[in-house]
Design a protein around this motif. Structure first.
Motif, PDB file in Angstrom:
ATOM      1  N   ALA A 380       0.825  -1.213   0.000  1.00 31.48           N
ATOM      2  CA  ALA A 380       0.000   0.000   0.000  1.00 31.48           C
ATOM      3  C   ALA A 380       0.855   1.257   0.000  1.00 31.48           C
ATOM      4  CB  ALA A 380      -0.936  -0.003   1.215  1.00 31.48           C
ATOM      5  N   ILE A 381       1.904   1.281   0.804  1.00 32.86           N
ATOM      6  CA  ILE A 381       2.702   2.507   0.888  1.00 32.86           C
ATOM      7  C   ILE A 381       3.566   2.680  -0.362  1.00 32.86           C
ATOM      8  CG2 ILE A 381       4.766   1.632   2.095  1.00 32.86           C
ATOM      9  CD1 ILE A 381       4.481   4.219   3.872  1.00 32.86           C
ATOM     10  N   ALA A 382       4.006   1.572  -0.959  1.00 36.05           N
ATOM     11  CA  ALA A 382       4.773   1.672  -2.207  1.00 36.05           C
ATOM     12  C   ALA A 382       3.898   2.236  -3.325  1.00 36.05           C
ATOM     13  CB  ALA A 382       5.331   0.305  -2.595  1.00 36.05           C
ATOM     14  N   LYS A 383       2.654   1.752  -3.415  1.00 39.70           N
ATOM     15  CA  LYS A 383       1.738   2.232  -4.457  1.00 39.70           C
ATOM     16  C   LYS A 383       1.394   3.704  -4.248  1.00 39.70           C
ATOM     17  CE  LYS A 383      -0.568   0.205  -7.155  1.00 39.70           C
ATOM     18  NZ  LYS A 383      -0.450   0.095  -8.620  1.00 39.70           N
ATOM     19  N   ALA A 384       1.052   4.065  -3.022  1.00 37.02           N
ATOM     20  CA  ALA A 384       0.673   5.454  -2.745  1.00 37.02           C
ATOM     21  C   ALA A 384       1.845   6.408  -2.974  1.00 37.02           C
ATOM     22  CB  ALA A 384       0.164   5.576  -1.310  1.00 37.02           C
ATOM     23  N   SER A 385       3.046   5.982  -2.596  1.00 41.58           N
ATOM     24  CA  SER A 385       4.229   6.829  -2.774  1.00 41.58           C
ATOM     25  C   SER A 385       4.507   7.067  -4.252  1.00 41.58           C
ATOM     26  CB  SER A 385       5.448   6.179  -2.103  1.00 41.58           C
ATOM     27  OG  SER A 385       5.250   6.061  -0.710  1.00 41.58           O
ATOM     28  N   GLU A 386       4.344   6.027  -5.047  1.00 39.20           N
ATOM     29  CA  GLU A 386       4.561   6.159  -6.485  1.00 39.20           C
ATOM     30  C   GLU A 386       3.540   7.126  -7.104  1.00 39.20           C
ATOM     31  OE1 GLU A 386       4.620   3.298 -10.484  1.00 39.20           O
ATOM     32  OE2 GLU A 386       4.315   2.418  -8.494  1.00 39.20           O
ATOM     33  N   GLU A 387       2.304   7.002  -6.692  1.00 46.51           N
ATOM     34  CA  GLU A 387       1.245   7.828  -7.274  1.00 46.51           C
ATOM     35  C   GLU A 387       1.355   9.297  -6.871  1.00 46.51           C
ATOM     36  OE1 GLU A 387      -2.492   5.937  -6.353  1.00 46.51           O
ATOM     37  OE2 GLU A 387      -1.746   3.998  -7.073  1.00 46.51           O
ATOM     38  N   HIS A 388       1.921   9.560  -5.705  1.00 45.56           N
ATOM     39  CA  HIS A 388       2.017  10.946  -5.215  1.00 45.56           C
ATOM     40  C   HIS A 388       3.443  11.490  -5.297  1.00 45.56           C
ATOM     41  CE1 HIS A 388      -2.070  11.610  -3.487  1.00 45.56           C
ATOM     42  NE2 HIS A 388      -2.091  10.284  -3.544  1.00 45.56           N
ATOM     43  N   ASN A 389       4.344  10.740  -5.947  1.00 38.75           N
ATOM     44  CA  ASN A 389       5.741  11.171  -6.089  1.00 38.75           C
ATOM     45  C   ASN A 389       6.363  11.506  -4.738  1.00 38.75           C
ATOM     46  OD1 ASN A 389       8.100  11.716  -7.505  1.00 38.75           O
ATOM     47  ND2 ASN A 389       7.572  13.882  -7.786  1.00 38.75           N
ATOM     48  N   VAL A 390       6.170  10.561  -3.815  1.00 35.55           N
ATOM     49  CA  VAL A 390       6.642  10.724  -2.435  1.00 35.55           C
ATOM     50  C   VAL A 390       7.824   9.798  -2.203  1.00 35.55           C
ATOM     51  CG1 VAL A 390       5.992  10.126  -0.053  1.00 35.55           C
ATOM     52  CG2 VAL A 390       4.469  11.515  -1.449  1.00 35.55           C
ATOM     53  N   GLU A 391       8.764  10.228  -1.375  1.00 40.97           N
ATOM     54  CA  GLU A 391       9.881   9.373  -0.976  1.00 40.97           C
ATOM     55  C   GLU A 391       9.845   9.202   0.538  1.00 40.97           C
ATOM     56  OE1 GLU A 391      13.607  10.778  -2.440  1.00 40.97           O
ATOM     57  OE2 GLU A 391      12.900  10.914  -4.517  1.00 40.97           O
ATOM     58  N   ILE A 392      10.042   7.963   0.958  1.00 42.57           N
ATOM     59  CA  ILE A 392       9.937   7.621   2.385  1.00 42.57           C
ATOM     60  C   ILE A 392      11.243   7.007   2.864  1.00 42.57           C
ATOM     61  CG2 ILE A 392       8.828   5.975   3.957  1.00 42.57           C
ATOM     62  CD1 ILE A 392       6.226   6.554   2.431  1.00 42.57           C
ATOM     63  N   THR A 393      11.711   7.462   4.014  1.00 42.66           N
ATOM     64  CA  THR A 393      12.920   6.900   4.617  1.00 42.66           C
ATOM     65  C   THR A 393      12.577   5.670   5.450  1.00 42.66           C
ATOM     66  OG1 THR A 393      13.952   9.079   4.717  1.00 42.66           O
ATOM     67  CG2 THR A 393      14.879   7.373   6.147  1.00 42.66           C
ATOM     68  N   GLU A 394      11.563   5.783   6.303  1.00 41.00           N
ATOM     69  CA  GLU A 394      11.190   4.685   7.189  1.00 41.00           C
ATOM     70  C   GLU A 394       9.790   4.949   7.738  1.00 41.00           C
ATOM     71  OE1 GLU A 394      11.115   1.643   7.872  1.00 41.00           O
ATOM     72  OE2 GLU A 394      13.241   1.422   8.400  1.00 41.00           O
ATOM     73  N   PHE A 395       9.152   3.886   8.239  1.00 37.74           N
ATOM     74  CA  PHE A 395       7.840   4.061   8.859  1.00 37.74           C
ATOM     75  C   PHE A 395       7.553   2.923   9.819  1.00 37.74           C
ATOM     76  CE2 PHE A 395       6.864   1.294   5.294  1.00 37.74           C
ATOM     77  CZ  PHE A 395       5.834   0.475   5.747  1.00 37.74           C
ATOM     78  N   THR A 396       6.601   3.164  10.730  1.00 40.61           N
ATOM     79  CA  THR A 396       6.083   2.124  11.606  1.00 40.61           C
ATOM     80  C   THR A 396       4.633   2.481  11.929  1.00 40.61           C
ATOM     81  OG1 THR A 396       6.536   0.798  13.587  1.00 40.61           O
ATOM     82  CG2 THR A 396       6.746   3.181  13.812  1.00 40.61           C
ATOM     83  N   ILE A 397       3.855   1.476  12.304  1.00 38.94           N
ATOM     84  CA  ILE A 397       2.409   1.670  12.504  1.00 38.94           C
ATOM     85  C   ILE A 397       2.005   1.097  13.857  1.00 38.94           C
ATOM     86  CG2 ILE A 397       0.126   1.328  11.472  1.00 38.94           C
ATOM     87  CD1 ILE A 397       1.593   0.407   8.916  1.00 38.94           C
ATOM     88  N   ALA A 398       1.100   1.785  14.516  1.00 35.98           N
ATOM     89  CA  ALA A 398       0.560   1.304  15.798  1.00 35.98           C
ATOM     90  C   ALA A 398      -0.928   1.654  15.865  1.00 35.98           C
ATOM     91  CB  ALA A 398       1.300   1.957  16.961  1.00 35.98           C
ATOM     92  N   PRO A 399      -1.697   0.874  16.611  1.00 38.75           N
ATOM     93  CA  PRO A 399      -3.116   1.208  16.777  1.00 38.75           C
ATOM     94  C   PRO A 399      -3.294   2.325  17.793  1.00 38.75           C
ATOM     95  CG  PRO A 399      -2.588  -0.758  18.041  1.00 38.75           C
ATOM     96  CD  PRO A 399      -1.324  -0.363  17.327  1.00 38.75           C
ATOM     97  N   MET A 400      -4.257   3.196  17.533  1.00 40.77           N
ATOM     98  CA  MET A 400      -4.670   4.190  18.515  1.00 40.77           C
ATOM     99  C   MET A 400      -6.100   3.849  18.927  1.00 40.77           C
ATOM    100  SD  MET A 400      -4.360   6.799  20.464  1.00 40.77           S
ATOM    101  CE  MET A 400      -2.984   7.860  20.025  1.00 40.77           C
ATOM    102  N   VAL A 401      -6.241   3.377  20.150  1.00 39.35           N
ATOM    103  CA  VAL A 401      -7.557   2.964  20.649  1.00 39.35           C
ATOM    104  C   VAL A 401      -8.186   4.134  21.390  1.00 39.35           C
ATOM    105  CG1 VAL A 401      -8.817   1.311  22.071  1.00 39.35           C
ATOM    106  CG2 VAL A 401      -6.732   0.585  20.878  1.00 39.35           C
ATOM    107  N   VAL A 402      -9.345   4.559  20.889  1.00 43.22           N
ATOM    108  CA  VAL A 402     -10.071   5.678  21.480  1.00 43.22           C
ATOM    109  C   VAL A 402     -11.496   5.215  21.774  1.00 43.22           C
ATOM    110  CG1 VAL A 402     -10.814   8.074  21.183  1.00 43.22           C
ATOM    111  CG2 VAL A 402      -8.691   7.289  20.108  1.00 43.22           C
TER     112      VAL A 402
END
Length: 497
Positions: A380-402
């Motif tokens: 998902a992030i590779a596709k979105a980055s390609e479509e928006h001409n974005v470059e990413i160094t690193e990422f991580t994901i966590a849930p936010m429970v509200v």
């Protein structure tokens, strides 16, 4: 063309032909390895405890040997650490590969005289297959760099112990040692940033032709070179032609790495682990990694949806199906039995057996029943980055429970090299791509259980500084991409923009 490259071409052709012949008989070879492993370990303590003398076929094998993670094998490994012989394999290991786990603390993975060749030959075979398929052998005449851990080993009751990459460093073939970079002294530097500066000093004027490592640490190396010279990598190393990588999904790093290089270079993907060299890219034109089926490891596969069941389905290679996620189990001549390695894989070809690594058993998000895995977020992030001409160094994901329906969400912590022009539009695209790959996540969004994802941009070098703060900067250390708690998320708060 130098002498080494001239010799390597016919040798590569011969070796690759042998690989293909073995790949055609993979199931037969796997069942033969199973029998050989049982026969060799019959008189070990583990073999006696699990009635190896009664094993006649795969059904017997599954009944005798339970699936275990490191904690399940720890009582046996602890006995080896204390100095006992003939516990999991004949004699004692010749090394311990030392790794750190979140629940097990320091783990000691045995490497025996029979299993060490698995680690060495896997990478060799990948490069020989590359030479045969590409016709490029010139890189063996230049300088080759392996960004790895320190080769300094310490003693564990008579057994040399260290990081796998440091152990392997002692077994690089003699015909490559003169080409190998960095120097031994530099490789022994513990502090990753000091080591990186020394590597830059040693290599900046050399004819570097092959560069190997985990993608984020290769990027750090490239960044330092560019900062020092104000040149692209292609202008610093004009003969650089092969990039070898493994350890993490390459796609999120690909664009920035190639932008840093300034030209296209060939890539070769490896799947090494402390427990064994599992697979490698054998063909530049076909997707996936060739399973290393003739190297002293008998593989088993558990459907991921059953992994936490009391009696999960266990399959040998001849029973697997295409496009289904499996947890990988290994039995090896290192003395690992029914060992749940922690990775999940998917077969994309059965002739020959090629896999994609799809994630980690423990690295997923299912705080709300969505069971999002690494393969899905990387795509998902590779596709979105390609479509928006974005470059990413690193990422991580966590849930936010509200509290309250429609209030909770996934929080993505992303360090952008190149920010999206419209962050809101980027969020929308990224969320839609993830929903298209995971129907459970999609249902939770549609049902107003979750909001669409949120992005928290991270400052430059934020992830590097985080890894430094927990003592895991550089070498073979990898940042978990997916968490079911907010430990990493809370630590990243101080690095947000």
């Amino acid at each position: 063309m130098g002498l080494k490259s001239m010799i390597s071409k016919p040798y590569a052709k011969f070796a690759t032909k042998k690989l293909r012949v073995a790949a055609d008989k993979a199931v037969e070879i796997q069942l033969q390895i199973m029998s050989e492993l049982v026969g060799k370990a019959m008189h070990t303590q583990f073999g006696k405890d699990h009635h190896f003398s009664s094993i006649r076929n795969y059904v017997d094998f599954k009944e005798a040997i339970p699936v275990k993670d490191y904690e399940g094998l720890r009582p046996y490994i602890d006995r080896i650490v204390k100095g006992e012989y003939n516990i999991l394999w004949e004699g004692r290991p010749i090394y311990f590969a030392e790794t750190s786990g979140t629940t097990s603390g320091v783990k000691y993975i045995p490497i025996t005289k029979e299993s060490i060749s698995n680690h060495i030959n896997g990478a060799r075979n990948a490069l020989l297959a590359y030479i045969t398929n590409s016709g490029n052998a010139q890189f063996v005449d230049g300088k080759l760099i392996f960004l790895s851990g320190s080769p300094i080993l310490h003693d564990t009751n008579g057994i040399p112990t260290g990081r796998l990459s440091g152990i392997v460093n002692h077994h690089i073939p003699s015909y490559l040692t003169k080409n190998q970079m960095p120097s031994y002294d530099t490789n022994c530097v513990d502090d990753w940033e000091q080591k990186l500066d020394k590597i830059v000093e040693e290599t900046i004027s050399k004819d570097m032709t092959l560069i190997s490592g985990i993608p984020p640490w290769m990027q750090m190396y490239f960044d330092r070179l560019i900062a020092k010279t104000d040149k692209k990598i292609k202008d610093i190393f004009p003969n650089f032609s092969v990039m070898v990588y493994g350890g993490v999904n390459f796609d999120p790093y690909k664009k920035k790495l190639f932008d840093s290089i300034g030209k296209s270079v060939d890539t070769v993907e490896l799947y090494p682990a402390s427990e064994g060299f599992i697979a490698f890219q054998d063909n530049m034109e076909n997707e996936g990694l060739l399973l290393n089926t003739n190297a002293g490891i008998f593989y088993e596969f558990i459907p991921t949806e059953e992994i936490f069941d009391e009696n999960p389905t266990r399959l040998h290679l001849g029973e697997v199906e295409l496009d289904k996620n499996y947890a990988l189990v290994i039995n090896s001549n290192a003395g690992l039995w029914g060992y749940l390695i922690g990775d999940t894989v998917k077969f994309i070809s059965l002739q020959p057996y090629r896999i994609n690594v799809t994630g980690r058993i423990k690295h997923f998000i299912s705080a709300f029943g969505e069971h999002v895995i690494g393969e899905e977020v990387d795509w998902a992030i590779a596709k979105a980055s390609e479509e928006h001409n974005v470059e990413i160094t690193e990422f991580t994901i966590a849930p936010m429970v509200v509290q309250g329906d429609g209030q909770s969400y996934h929080e993505w912590f992303i360090e952008f090299t190149k920010m999206p022009e419209n962050l809101t539009a980027f969020v929308e695209t990224l969320d839609n791509h993830l929903r298209s790959r995971n129907e459970y996540y999609d249902d939770l969004i549609k049902g107003n259980i979750l909001q669409k994802l949120h992005i928290t941009p991270i400052q430059k070098d934020g992830f590097i500084n985080y890894m430094k703060s927990i003592g895991k900067l550089g070498g073979q250390n990898k940042l978990p991409r997916l968490s079911n708690d907010r430990k990493i998320a809370e630590a990243m708060e101080k690095f947000k923009l």
